[in-house]
Design an enzyme around this catalytic site. Structure first.
Site, PDB file in Angstrom:
ATOM      1  N   HIS A 358       0.802  -1.221   0.000  1.00 51.22           N
ATOM      2  CA  HIS A 358       0.000   0.000   0.000  1.00 51.22           C
ATOM      3  C   HIS A 358       0.834   1.271   0.000  1.00 51.22           C
ATOM      4  CE1 HIS A 358      -4.187  -1.325   0.505  1.00 51.22           C
ATOM      5  NE2 HIS A 358      -3.693  -2.336   1.176  1.00 51.22           N
ATOM      6  N   LYS A 546      -8.186  13.849   4.729  1.00 51.61           N
ATOM      7  CA  LYS A 546      -7.410  12.610   4.659  1.00 51.61           C
ATOM      8  C   LYS A 546      -6.399  12.635   5.801  1.00 51.61           C
ATOM      9  CE  LYS A 546      -6.192  13.736   0.482  1.00 51.61           C
ATOM     10  NZ  LYS A 546      -6.324  12.570  -0.403  1.00 51.61           N
ATOM     11  N   ARG A 547      -5.712  11.515   5.995  1.00 49.89           N
ATOM     12  CA  ARG A 547      -4.653  11.452   7.000  1.00 49.89           C
ATOM     13  C   ARG A 547      -3.633  12.556   6.737  1.00 49.89           C
ATOM     14  NH1 ARG A 547       0.036   8.241   7.031  1.00 49.89           N
ATOM     15  NH2 ARG A 547      -0.526   7.432   4.987  1.00 49.89           N
ATOM     16  N   LYS A 552       1.133  14.285   1.460  1.00 48.98           N
ATOM     17  CA  LYS A 552      -0.228  14.598   1.000  1.00 48.98           C
ATOM     18  C   LYS A 552      -0.419  16.109   0.816  1.00 48.98           C
ATOM     19  CE  LYS A 552      -2.146  10.410   3.102  1.00 48.98           C
ATOM     20  NZ  LYS A 552      -2.762   9.685   1.975  1.00 48.98           N
ATOM     21  N   THR A 654      -8.388   6.675  -1.957  1.00 50.80           N
ATOM     22  CA  THR A 654      -9.774   6.277  -2.227  1.00 50.80           C
ATOM     23  C   THR A 654     -10.724   7.436  -1.964  1.00 50.80           C
ATOM     24  OG1 THR A 654      -9.926   5.336   0.003  1.00 50.80           O
ATOM     25  CG2 THR A 654      -9.465   3.804  -1.806  1.00 50.80           C
ATOM     26  N   LYS A 658     -14.432   8.664  -3.749  1.00 51.13           N
ATOM     27  CA  LYS A 658     -15.674   9.021  -3.031  1.00 51.13           C
ATOM     28  C   LYS A 658     -16.163  10.398  -3.459  1.00 51.13           C
ATOM     29  CE  LYS A 658     -13.752   6.209   0.588  1.00 51.13           C
ATOM     30  NZ  LYS A 658     -12.770   6.240   1.676  1.00 51.13           N
TER      31      LYS A 658
END
Length: 819
Positions: A358, A546-547, A552, A654, A658
């Protein structure tokens, strides 16, 4: 297969009976929490019948079963989703309404089970739901964390971690199954003895152990009576209390076993936490893996005599490196308890274990110091050493004289046990989770392994379940889609492609924009209640949830907000469409820069939201304690989906899927699954910016990027960065954000500065944001793009992903459940 027939009167009567039996109250006297429990138990009664029927089908049809091993399962609330999959949601809502109860308020009483943190855990939850909906036999295997990762509080703009006591009122959808408990051993030493048959037998002695006790949660398939099981393990002491030690005054020893058990299941360590707690984390991993493997083998042996045929009926899917110790644990049981030879055990193991990678981030490929690993798991370490010895011989045979290969590929090397290497050496399948991610693994991070085992590598692009993230999270949009194209999309999302013809339909465009507005009103109300901030539902809702991790690039987002604010202050009359920037994220407790970024977002929000001179043109909101239940509302309300990771760093994502399914447009880099989203919907219906993954990898290899050059030549960027250290957003502590500033510019860092190329991509990002604003002004054009995003989301269903796992890796048999 007959449908469950909903009996309204009986349902109401059962709810009243449950209130009476659970709480000795009438419905009128019960609290909302008590009503939630009563409704949940009533729904659970329906599930139990299907659950029993599913187990009977397993026994009768003897299907091959996947055990999905994961440190995290981010399930979200169960009540609403279970009712949707039982096809009784609207009927229950109506029935409760008739007796004056509001189902939305009842659902709000349910805590989000604190069994996961980020995308890894949410993917596992989607996969389990898809497995049940598609009719495959599956067990999810994990840990029943008592407090999860943590509940996030924001105090003075800082993240504060407090326990997430989700089990405080009991959880109605779990069943304790003590009859399936197993002993799990830690520490001690291993003694070899020769048996009467002349075989060497290994015995672990002087160890500590705990009892692993499973709690089962139902995973309800949509409309097919299939109920799979999430099997999460709690730890209990083998003996609760040593009275003898207590009487002798050794109070610590008296409760030692109890403390060991409690510590194992207290909290989840986030998957990028590399601080203290390594020992506990390794214990946690072995604890749930050992219990799950023991349970799987016991279940197999109940129905089958020949252990050599295990791969025909069982597969273990290792969800990232965390459960990789399953390889050695399966070997241990086959060698030490089943009495097989090494070659026999290895043959079975290498046909039973499969590995999903992952991450591209080297830091997340777990490595354990030998000292810790061998001390906590002495027999497991012996087995890993032997796997490594044989694997090195295989490498040397394949690449004679190439010592570099051995150094890069060995499982035990340089004082460390490398779990990803173990998973690849032993697994019969190694998959990435997006096309780009898999190619980078093959060509970069895992290239040596790809050369040795090309046949093992494959891609399975991630997916999401439309039942939760459209049907439950966005019911207005779900009903609208069904009105236009029917409801086949619920179990076959590719049917949603039929929505494409409505993208240019003026009436459909208006209807969509109105649904989006209603969803924005719902979220605006939540923000007002929880943050005290008034946001304009007619503004652009630009969302990044998100985390929180530096790759990110939440920092890029908030630096751009600071830049926009500067622009508005300098040019008050500039053409500007109102924007609401919404953030939601947890940072790992020990991750300093991530937590500092949260503080920066909140400080910027305080300044901008309270500046009346800009007339509310920008609002900044940080959603506290981001979790699945609020995520559903956020996806439904979003106009813009921020997917801005440094290219080559995000495995898949993901959240991007969504948002797309709910009609938000992607603003992102060509990274992870963004690449495939753009392939499906077209570049004209997304906002792409920034360097490519090849460009990023080249800069990293050549080490030729100098952010100081950008700082020196771009005065707008320089102004924003100076505001980090001149007290503009922290007048009482001008040095507060110095570490963020240094991370972008300080070449004295151990890594090169601006590791994630924030300044390099800044101008490209700002230009993309301008394109967003211009596009949003054209309401018809925006609606067209949004509807096309929905219509092209079909590929990104977890049903499709799971079917690919089944066809290419697991080879499961479908079951049919008769009720």
């Amino acid at each position: 297969m007959k449908e469950n027939v909903f009996n309204k009167e009986k349902f109401i009567e059962d709810v009243k009976e449950n209130v009476k039996n659970l709480y000795r109250k009438t419905l009128e006297e019960a609290s909302q929490q008590e009503i939630f429990q009563a409704v949940s138990y009533t729904v659970k009664d329906v599930i139990i019948d299907d659950w029993l029927a599913t187990q009977k089908a397993f026994d009768k049809q003897d299907p091959k079963m996947v055990y999905y091993m994961s440190m995290e399962f981010l399930m979200g609330r169960a009540l609403g989703n279970n009712m949707i999959n039982l096809k009784m949601y609207k009927e229950v809502k109506e029935a409760l309404g008739e007796i004056g109860l509001n189902l939305d308020e009842i659902e709000d009483q349910e805590p989000d089970p604190a069994l996961g943190n980020g995308g890894l855990g949410r993917l596992a939850a989607c996969f389990m739901e898809s497995l049940a909906t598609l009719g495959y036999a599956a067990y999810g295997c994990g840990i029943r964390y008592r407090y999860g990762m943590f509940k996030q509080k924001i105090k003075d703009g800082f993240q504060v971690e407090v326990p997430d006591n989700w089990l405080k009122n009991g959880y109605p959808f779990e069943l304790r199954r003590p009859e399936y408990s197993y002993e799990v051993k830690f520490g001690g030493y291993v003694r070899a003895e020769v048996t009467e048959e002349g075989k060497t037998r290994f015995v672990q002695e002087n160890y500590q152990s705990v009892l692993a006790v499973p709690y089962d949660m139902p995973i309800v398939g949509y409309g097919n009576h299939v109920v799979d099981t999430l099997m999460i393990w709690d730890a209990e002491p083998m003996e609760c209390f040593e009275l003898d030690s207590f009487d002798k005054g050794d109070y610590h020893k008296a409760v030692e076993q109890e403390n060991l058990a409690r510590n194992l299941v207290e909290v989840l360590y986030p998957n990028d936490n590399h601080i203290a707690g390594k020992e506990l984390r390794l214990k946690q991993q072995y604890f749930f893996v050992s219990a799950s493997v023991q349970r799987a083998l016991a279940r197999y042996k109940k129905h089958h005599d020949d252990i050599h045929k295990l791969p025909e009926k069982v597969t273990f899917q290792l969800n990232d490196t965390h459960p990789t110790v399953a390889v050695a644990e399966l070997m241990r049981i086959l060698l030490d308890e089943e009495g097989l030879s090494w070659d026999e055990a290895w043959e079975i193991t290498t046909k039973t274990c499969a590995y999903t990678n992952h991450t591209i981030m080297a830091e997340a490929l777990e490595k354990w110091p030998i000292e810790i690993f061998s001390r906590l798991l002495p027999r497991i370490y012996q087995i890993v050493e032997e796997i490594n010895r044989r694997f090195i011989l295989q490498i040397q045979a394949e690449f004679p004289g190439d010592n570099g290969k051995v150094a890069r590929m060995a499982i035990v090397y340089d004082g460390q046990v490398k779990m990803a290497h173990l998973a690849i050496a032993a697994g019969y399948s190694v998959n990435g989770v997006a096309k780009l991610h898999t190619e980078i693994l093959k060509n970069e991070q895992l290239h040596d392994f790809y050369e040795l085992f090309p046949q093992k590598f494959n891609n399975k692009t991630n997916g999401i379940t439309q039942r939760r993230f459209l049907m439950h999270g966005d019911p207005l949009l779900a009903d609208w889609v069904s009105e236009h194209i029917g409801d086949d999309w619920i179990t076959n999302l590719s049917h949603i492609e039929k929505m494409a013809i409505y993208a240019t339909d003026k009436k459909a465009q208006q209807e969509f924009m109105n649904i989006k507005y209603q969803n924005k009103l719902r979220l605006a109300k939540y923000i007002k209640e929880h943050n005290g901030i008034e946001v304009d539902p007619r503004s652009i809702f630009d969302v990044q949830v998100k985390r929180l991790h530096e790759y990110k690039r939440q920092l890029l987002n908030i630096l751009h907000v600071m830049y926009l604010y500067n622009e508005l202050k300098e040019h008050p009359d500039m053409d500007f469409y109102p924007r609401t920037f919404i953030f939601g994220a947890k940072a790992a407790a020990g991750y300093k820069n991530a937590k500092l970024t949260i503080k920066l977002i909140n400080n910027v929000a305080d300044v901008i939201n309270n500046d009346r001179s800009i007339n509310g043109k920008i609002k900044v909101v940080f959603i506290e304690d981001y979790r699945v239940s609020i995520a559903e509302w956020i996806f439904a309300a979003a106009d813009v989906s921020e997917q801005i990771s440094t290219a080559s760093k995000e495995a898949s994502g993901t959240g991007n899927m969504k948002f797309m399914l709910n009609g938000a447009l992607t603003l992102g880099t060509m990274d992870g699954a963004n690449v495939e989203i753009v392939e499906e919907v077209g570049k004209e219906n997304a906002f792409i910016f920034g360097m490519s993954s090849d460009e990023v990898i080249a800069h990293e290899r050549n080490r030729d990027y100098d952010p100081m050059q950008i700082f020196n030549t771009d005065q707008d960027i320089r102004k924003v960065l100076m505001q980090l250290i001149n007290g503009f957003y922290s007048p009482n502590d001008p040095e507060l954000f110095r570490d963020l500033y240094n991370s972008l510019l300080n070449t004295q860092c151990t890594q090169f500065a601006d590791t994630y190329f924030i300044l390099k991509d800044f101008r490209s990002y700002a230009d993309a944001q301008k394109r967003v604003m211009e596009a949003y002004k054209d309401e018809e054009g925006w609606a067209k793009s949004a509807i096309l995003n929905i219509a092209h989301a079909g590929k990104f269903s977890s049903d499709r992903t799971i079917q690919e796992y089944v066809d290419d890796i697991w080879h499961l048999d479908k079951i049919t459940v008769e009720v």
